[in-house]
Design a protein around this motif. Structure first.
Motif, PDB file in Angstrom:
ATOM      1  N   UNK A  50      73.400 -66.749 -37.729  1.00  0.00           N
ATOM      2  CA  UNK A  50      73.611 -65.318 -37.478  1.00  0.00           C
ATOM      3  C   UNK A  50      72.661 -64.793 -36.414  1.00  0.00           C
ATOM      4  N   UNK A  51      71.388 -65.196 -36.496  1.00  0.00           N
ATOM      5  CA  UNK A  51      70.390 -64.734 -35.525  1.00  0.00           C
ATOM      6  C   UNK A  51      70.706 -65.243 -34.116  1.00  0.00           C
ATOM      7  N   UNK A  52      71.109 -66.504 -34.006  1.00  0.00           N
ATOM      8  CA  UNK A  52      71.426 -67.071 -32.700  1.00  0.00           C
ATOM      9  C   UNK A  52      72.645 -66.399 -32.075  1.00  0.00           C
ATOM     10  N   UNK A  53      73.652 -66.123 -32.889  1.00  0.00           N
ATOM     11  CA  UNK A  53      74.846 -65.449 -32.376  1.00  0.00           C
ATOM     12  C   UNK A  53      74.531 -64.031 -31.907  1.00  0.00           C
ATOM     13  N   UNK A  54      73.625 -63.377 -32.615  1.00  0.00           N
ATOM     14  CA  UNK A  54      73.233 -62.024 -32.221  1.00  0.00           C
ATOM     15  C   UNK A  54      72.476 -62.050 -30.900  1.00  0.00           C
ATOM     16  N   UNK A  56      72.593 -64.564 -28.622  1.00  0.00           N
ATOM     17  CA  UNK A  56      73.361 -65.232 -27.553  1.00  0.00           C
ATOM     18  C   UNK A  56      74.857 -65.178 -27.872  1.00  0.00           C
ATOM     19  N   UNK A  57      75.464 -63.995 -27.864  1.00  0.00           N
ATOM     20  CA  UNK A  57      76.873 -63.876 -28.267  1.00  0.00           C
ATOM     21  C   UNK A  57      77.830 -64.674 -27.385  1.00  0.00           C
ATOM     22  N   UNK A  58      77.457 -64.900 -26.132  1.00  0.00           N
ATOM     23  CA  UNK A  58      78.330 -65.648 -25.233  1.00  0.00           C
ATOM     24  C   UNK A  58      78.446 -67.122 -25.622  1.00  0.00           C
ATOM     25  N   UNK A  59      77.494 -67.625 -26.408  1.00  0.00           N
ATOM     26  CA  UNK A  59      77.503 -69.031 -26.799  1.00  0.00           C
ATOM     27  C   UNK A  59      78.511 -69.324 -27.919  1.00  0.00           C
ATOM     28  N   UNK A  60      79.086 -68.283 -28.474  1.00  0.00           N
ATOM     29  CA  UNK A  60      80.091 -68.464 -29.522  1.00  0.00           C
ATOM     30  C   UNK A  60      81.249 -69.327 -29.032  1.00  0.00           C
TER      31      UNK A  60
END
Length: 302
Positions: A50-54, A56-60
């Motif tokens: 969750x923290x990483x997606x927040x 770096x949203x483009x990495x989804x």
């Protein structure tokens, strides 16, 4: 067991059972952040994910060297909570994520096919609520066929809820229901019968020349609870097979007296019906030497 769903801890994923694939998940990644995201999914580290997606949203949207998306890895590893997190992030992105959601890996697995192939009912529950997921239309109904072939009734029950899933798909020359009947897969048959869209055939092909109605197959196979469910659903109890045997004839060939009792008590069943040999159900019971079936037929007035 890859076909067994387990409850998913919403925080740390304890109790989730990874799926073992014939290939190794993971490979090369475009950068360290993407690797960390994939590692978080693999390791059920949901706070980290969750923290990483927040941050770096483009990495989804990134894939590994085998064309696995994050959500496909989550499915193949049976990470229900990860699937929830990733789908929520995709919805919140404001982007068209249909291609990402349905992307195939190098083994031609999509998220829905992956979940169906391993009987992951909890994952499928999440996916069927997602309007952009391809439930198998582009795959010639392969997901539900595989779930039936591998005998995952819980997964089939979930898929059958979706109006676009073909619950009457053809598998090995039979409908899903007919195939399950012939294979004596009683739990699967019951799941399919509970779906109103499933067609109960009066013509299940047994050989090139022989056929039987679905109820007749259930009687022949001794599937007592299936017979009970079919009768409750109003399946024709008088339909005959290629030898003009009624379901009652076929029940009398067997040893399951409870099925014989259910049929003799069912409205409209002809206890004196004649097959191609001119034999009644009582005559069949006598020829087969089943004392309990003979007694049941005599007690009902045959």
């Amino acid at each position: 067991n890859p076909g067994t769903d387990v409850l998913d801890d919403p925080v740390d994923g304890e109790g989730e059972t990874p799926v073992t694939e014939p290939w190794e998940l993971g490979g090369e990644y475009p950068d360290d952040t993407t690797r960390s995201l994939f590692d978080a999914v693999e390791g059920a580290e949901y706070d980290t994910l969750t923290a990483l997606l927040k941050a770096h949203p483009d990495k989804l949207w990134e894939v590994d060297s085998q064309n696995h998306t994050l959500v496909l890895v989550a499915v193949l590893r049976n990470r229900v909570r990860a699937v929830q997190i990733l789908l929520a992030a995709a919805r919140d992105s404001g982007q068209d994520y249909a291609e990402w959601l349905n992307k195939r890996n190098d083994n031609n697995y999509s998220v829905f096919l992956g979940a169906a192939s391993h009987g992951l009912a909890l994952v499928l529950e999440e996916l069927i609520q997602e309007p952009l997921v391809d439930v198998g239309i582009a795959e010639n109904d392969i997901p539900i066929k595989i779930a039936v072939l591998q005998n995952y009734p819980d997964a089939v029950a979930v898929m059958a809820k979706h109006p676009k899933v073909n619950v009457n798909a053809d598998v090995q020359g039979h409908s899903l229901l007919s195939f399950s009947l012939l294979m004596k897969k009683a739990p699967m048959v019951k799941v399919l019968l509970e779906c109103d869209r499933v067609v109960v055939s009066d013509h299940v092909q047994l050989t090139e020349e022989r056929f039987s109605p679905s109820l007749g197959v259930a009687c022949t196979q001794g599937l007592t609870e299936v017979v009970r469910l079919m009768l409750a659903k109003g399946v024709d109890a008088t339909a005959t097979d290629s030898d003009k045997d009624t379901p009652l004839h076929l029940a009398c060939y067997g040893k399951d007296t409870e099925i014989v009792q259910m049929l003799t008590a069912h409205p409209g069943v002809d206890k004196e019906a004649l097959n191609n040999l001119g034999t009644t159900p009582l005559g069949v019971a006598i020829l087969n030497g089943s004392r309990t079936n003979i007694k049941t037929m005599l007690e009902c007035g045959a």
